[in-house]
Design a protein around this motif. Structure first.
Motif, short mmCIF file in Angstrom:
data_model
loop_
_atom_site.label_atom_id
_atom_site.label_comp_id
_atom_site.label_asym_id
_atom_site.label_seq_id
_atom_site.Cartn_x
_atom_site.Cartn_y
_atom_site.Cartn_z
N LEU A 209 0.83 -1.21 0.00
CA LEU A 209 0.00 0.00 0.00
C LEU A 209 0.86 1.25 0.00
O LEU A 209 0.55 2.23 -0.69
CB LEU A 209 -0.93 -0.01 1.21
N ASP A 210 1.94 1.25 0.77
CA ASP A 210 2.81 2.43 0.81
C ASP A 210 3.42 2.72 -0.55
O ASP A 210 3.58 3.88 -0.95
CB ASP A 210 3.93 2.22 1.84
N ALA A 211 3.78 1.66 -1.28
CA ALA A 211 4.45 1.84 -2.56
C ALA A 211 3.49 2.26 -3.67
O ALA A 211 3.86 3.03 -4.56
CB ALA A 211 5.18 0.55 -2.96
N VAL A 212 2.26 1.77 -3.63
CA VAL A 212 1.35 1.93 -4.77
C VAL A 212 0.39 3.09 -4.61
O VAL A 212 0.08 3.79 -5.57
CB VAL A 212 0.57 0.61 -4.99
N THR A 213 -0.12 3.34 -3.38
CA THR A 213 -1.21 4.30 -3.20
C THR A 213 -0.72 5.63 -2.64
O THR A 213 0.30 5.70 -1.97
CB THR A 213 -2.28 3.73 -2.26
N ARG A 214 -1.51 6.66 -2.92
CA ARG A 214 -1.25 8.01 -2.41
C ARG A 214 -2.47 8.61 -1.73
O ARG A 214 -2.45 9.77 -1.31
CB ARG A 214 -0.77 8.93 -3.54
N VAL A 215 -3.53 7.84 -1.63
CA VAL A 215 -4.75 8.24 -0.93
C VAL A 215 -5.21 7.03 -0.12
O VAL A 215 -5.12 5.90 -0.58
CB VAL A 215 -5.87 8.68 -1.90
N THR A 216 -5.69 7.27 1.10
CA THR A 216 -6.20 6.18 1.94
C THR A 216 -7.62 6.52 2.37
O THR A 216 -7.88 7.61 2.89
CB THR A 216 -5.31 5.98 3.18
N VAL A 217 -8.54 5.57 2.13
CA VAL A 217 -9.94 5.72 2.54
C VAL A 217 -10.18 4.75 3.69
O VAL A 217 -10.06 3.53 3.51
CB VAL A 217 -10.90 5.44 1.38
N HIS A 218 -10.50 5.28 4.86
CA HIS A 218 -10.68 4.45 6.04
C HIS A 218 -12.16 4.23 6.29
O HIS A 218 -12.95 5.18 6.38
CB HIS A 218 -10.06 5.14 7.26
N LEU A 219 -12.54 2.95 6.38
CA LEU A 219 -13.93 2.57 6.63
C LEU A 219 -14.05 2.05 8.06
O LEU A 219 -13.42 1.05 8.43
CB LEU A 219 -14.37 1.49 5.64
N GLU A 220 -14.84 2.75 8.88
CA GLU A 220 -15.00 2.37 10.28
C GLU A 220 -16.37 2.83 10.76
O GLU A 220 -16.75 3.98 10.55
CB GLU A 220 -13.91 2.98 11.14
N ASP A 221 -17.10 1.91 11.37
CA ASP A 221 -18.42 2.22 11.94
C ASP A 221 -19.35 2.88 10.93
O ASP A 221 -20.08 3.82 11.24
CB ASP A 221 -18.27 3.12 13.17
N GLY A 222 -19.30 2.37 9.68
CA GLY A 222 -20.19 2.88 8.65
C GLY A 222 -19.81 4.22 8.07
O GLY A 222 -20.57 4.78 7.26
N LYS A 223 -18.65 4.75 8.44
CA LYS A 223 -18.22 6.06 7.94
C LYS A 223 -16.95 5.91 7.09
O LYS A 223 -16.09 5.07 7.37
CB LYS A 223 -17.93 7.01 9.11
N LEU A 224 -16.86 6.73 6.05
CA LEU A 224 -15.67 6.78 5.20
C LEU A 224 -14.92 8.07 5.46
O LEU A 224 -15.51 9.16 5.44
CB LEU A 224 -16.06 6.72 3.71
N THR A 225 -13.63 7.95 5.72
CA THR A 225 -12.79 9.13 5.93
C THR A 225 -11.64 9.08 4.96
O THR A 225 -10.91 8.08 4.91
CB THR A 225 -12.25 9.18 7.37
N ARG A 226 -11.46 10.13 4.20
CA ARG A 226 -10.39 10.19 3.21
C ARG A 226 -9.17 10.87 3.82
O ARG A 226 -9.28 11.93 4.44
CB ARG A 226 -10.86 10.98 1.98
N TYR A 227 -8.01 10.25 3.64
CA TYR A 227 -6.73 10.80 4.08
C TYR A 227 -5.81 10.95 2.87
O TYR A 227 -5.71 10.03 2.05
CB TYR A 227 -6.05 9.88 5.10
#
Length: 649
Positions: A209-227
């Motif tokens: 993930l560190d090598a390939v992606t530059r955006v992280t979408v965190h899914l927790e408790d039915g919510k999506l948070t973009r980092y």
């Protein structure tokens, strides 16, 4: 771009997503992370139209071509190459149009179809498909084998190659690394970096993930948070957010306690009743900040070994393989002439392409397979803990976790009581009824945790781990890494999880071409060597060399030449990198020294109490140090670029 707006998604009674907003721009490469069962795969199903939102909107540009890895196991007699080619739908449609035009004798339609095939890249499609297969670990002599002759893991690689063959605008990859060894993983990582479309990937592999992606979408408790940032950046940012949330919660609790004390003290007094009542209303209106309640982190540790024999074991002229299939037949030797010694406290990573014999070597040491030849000598008191690549090799599907531990306790600790075993299983998240659930109905991650529990109970001094992270989420992988680093015995590890290999292993063995030799270099050197081998393979394919015929005609002398060339390539890369690494370390030391001096000068100037002469001297020195620091930082960037370029060459 992908836009989710006020979106809610349910699966039965479970709310997977609740009133979420998310934007993914065209060309972004993003990971979707979250605990197992959080709903990551459901989000992918939503994007492909397999699921519809219960509320809100999900929009994807209508012209986008979407590619994903089919989860079904293909059953077909088509060759591996033809199966992958069929992933390019535009090319398949153009070829079908050509066949129809030729059957009807329509010259204009034939010309048009040829143009469509050319536009779809049809004239070099077959070499491209074969390059995908070779990159994912298939041998040259397997390219024309029928699909249904491959095992399940290899068929999933075929499905992955088929998805990569599609010229997609949006590529969805759900755990693409599960069936890959390190060689194929490094190749896939390099391919995805060059991919020009939008990528969404679900994976538990931190380095991937560190090598390939530059955006992280965190899914927790039915919510999506973009980092913004890769997985490591996400961890840092999320930790900061949680700390801020916890601090806000604690401040609010203090305020609530203060209001409650006022209410309790003055609500009965007429002179203060109005103020007390206003505070009751304030308390009711106050937004209740939820305390930071993340799921409890999973952790465990290996018990101290009863003894540490040294050496642990010795292999002299050992041949590893499988017994003859028929009476009087010859055994199948996979690796031969193994001469290695395993010492107490060693941390050995076992590298090599899939099929070269890593698991065969581990099974031989684990006593699952008997040596075909040579001498394997075990140290007195050797206690082996073996994690098989297929968990069901050491588990019984019709038994539950408690039954597994009861059987182990009879062998290892006869005095163990059932409650003690239940408490022990609870430490590995087998709580309540889960201790009675049949293993056959468990998820891959639950089976892996049960195998870990059984390993810990056995109190081994030598751990043999064959791909232990295949079904583990990131939290459990972190727990395994910490436990292995604290383990006092010896570890021999086969894994495609580079983060685990880096954190645990301090030396490597390479299994290749039927031999087991020490690998002279670190994991970065090995990755560079793998990429070099992949480049040579692609060039051979582009020249029209037949991988199948080359594999069939390769002689023992050619294999020795290839091993020698591989060793020389590794040595050459290591020699080129050595002075750069040395210079980089020296510059890092200079940067640290100059930074410290600069801070000291700035503090002295800010503190006052200096004479005019001292002020002038400190000012001149600060200027010189700042210029030297800037030059050192520039040099550090140049050296880092050189090292990165060498790794990508």
């Amino acid at each position: 771009m992908i836009v989710l707006k006020n979106l809610t998604l349910r699966r039965g009674a479970k709310v997977v997503l609740e009133d979420v907003d998310l934007t993914i721009h065209a060309g972004e490469k993003a990971s979707v992370v979250g605990r197992n069962g959080a709903g990551k795969s459901s989000l992918f199903a939503l994007l492909t139209g397999q699921l519809l939102p219960d509320a809100g909107d999900a929009s994807i540009p209508p012209g986008w071509r979407i590619a994903e890895v089919a989860q079904s196991m293909p059953e077909t007699t088509d060759s591996a190459t033809d199966f992958v080619l069929q992933g390019d739908q535009a090319l398949m449609e153009a070829q079908a149009a050509l066949a129809a035009a030729e059957a009807g004798g329509d010259g204009d339609a034939i010309a048009e179809a040829h143009q469509r095939i050319q536009d779809a890249g049809g004239f070099d499609a077959r070499p491209r498909a074969q390059a995908l297969l070779l990159g994912l670990g298939f041998r040259g002599d397997q390219l024309d084998r029928p699909v249904n002759s491959f095992s399940g893991g290899w068929r999933m690689r075929l499905q992955l190659a088929r998805a990569l063959m599609c010229p997609a605008d949006l590529l969805l990859l759900d755990e693409p690394t599960n069936h890959l060894d390190l060689d194929a993983l490094v190749w896939l990582e390099s391919w995805l970096k060059r991919f020009e479309g939008t990528l969404l990937v679900i994976s538990h592999d931190r380095e991937f993930l560190d090598a390939v992606t530059r955006v992280t979408v965190h899914l927790e408790d039915g919510k999506l948070t973009r980092y913004g940032g890769n997985y490591s950046a996400f961890e840092t940012l999320r930790a900061e957010r949680l700390a801020q949330q916890q601090a806000a919660y604690e401040r609010q609790q203090e305020r609530i306690a203060q209001l409650q004390r006022f209410i309790d003290r003055f609500k009965a007094k007429a002179t203060k009743a109005r103020q007390a009542q206003s505070r009751v209303k304030a308390l009711e209106r106050m937004e209740k900040l939820a305390p930071v309640l993340t799921s409890s982190d999973f952790s465990f540790e290996f018990r101290e070994p009863a003894s540490l024999p040294n050496p642990m074991l010795s292999l002299k002229g050992v041949a590893c393989g499988y017994p003859a299939a028929t009476p009087g037949g010859a055994p199948a030797v996979i690796v031969h002439d193994v001469n290695r010694t395993v010492l107490a406290g060693q941390r050995i990573g076992i590298l090599g392409a899939n099929g070269q014999g890593k698991s065969t070597l581990v099974k031989t040491i684990a006593r699952v397979l008997a040596p075909i030849d040579g001498q394997l000598t075990e140290g007195k008191g050797l206690a082996i803990g073996y994690f098989a690549q297929q968990e069901m090799d050491v588990l019984r599907p019709d038994e539950n976790p408690l039954q597994h531990l009861i059987r182990l306790a009879k062998e290892v600790s006869p005095q163990a009581r059932e409650q003690e075993l239940r408490d022990f299983l609870g430490g590995f998240r087998f709580i309540g009824d889960m201790a009675q659930q049949s293993v056959g109905s468990m998820s891959g991650g639950e089976k892996a945790r049960l195998v870990l529990a059984m390993l810990v109970w056995q109190r081994p001094n030598l751990l043999l781990l064959d791909e232990p992270t295949n079904h583990l989420d990131l939290t459990t992988r972190e727990a395994l890494s910490m436990a292995l680093n604290e383990f006092e015995g010896t570890v021999m590890l086969v894994s495609h999880d580079r983060a685990l290999l880096r954190e645990v292993c301090d030396e490597f063995w390479l299994v290749a071409k039927g031999r087991v030799e020490p690998f002279d270099g670190d994991l970065d050197d090995y990755q560079r060597w793998l990429l070099e081998q992949a480049r040579l393979q692609r060039e051979a394919l582009a020249r029209g060399d037949s991988p199948a015929s080359g594999a069939a005609q390769e002689s023992g002398a050619n294999r020795r030449d290839e091993r020698r060339a591989q060793a020389q390539a590794r040595q050459r890369l290591a020699e080129q990198a050595k002075p750069i690494k040395k210079a980089l370390a020296a510059v890092e030391a200079d940067v640290a020294r100059l930074t410290e001096e600069k801070q000291a000068l700035e503090q002295a100037l800010a503190g006052g109490g200096l004479s005019p002469a001292e002020l002038a001297d400190h000012g001149r020195r600060l200027k010189a140090v700042s210029e030297a620091l800037e030059a050192a930082e520039t040099r550090w960037l140049e050296l880092a670029d050189q090292l990165e370029a060498l790794g990508a060459s």
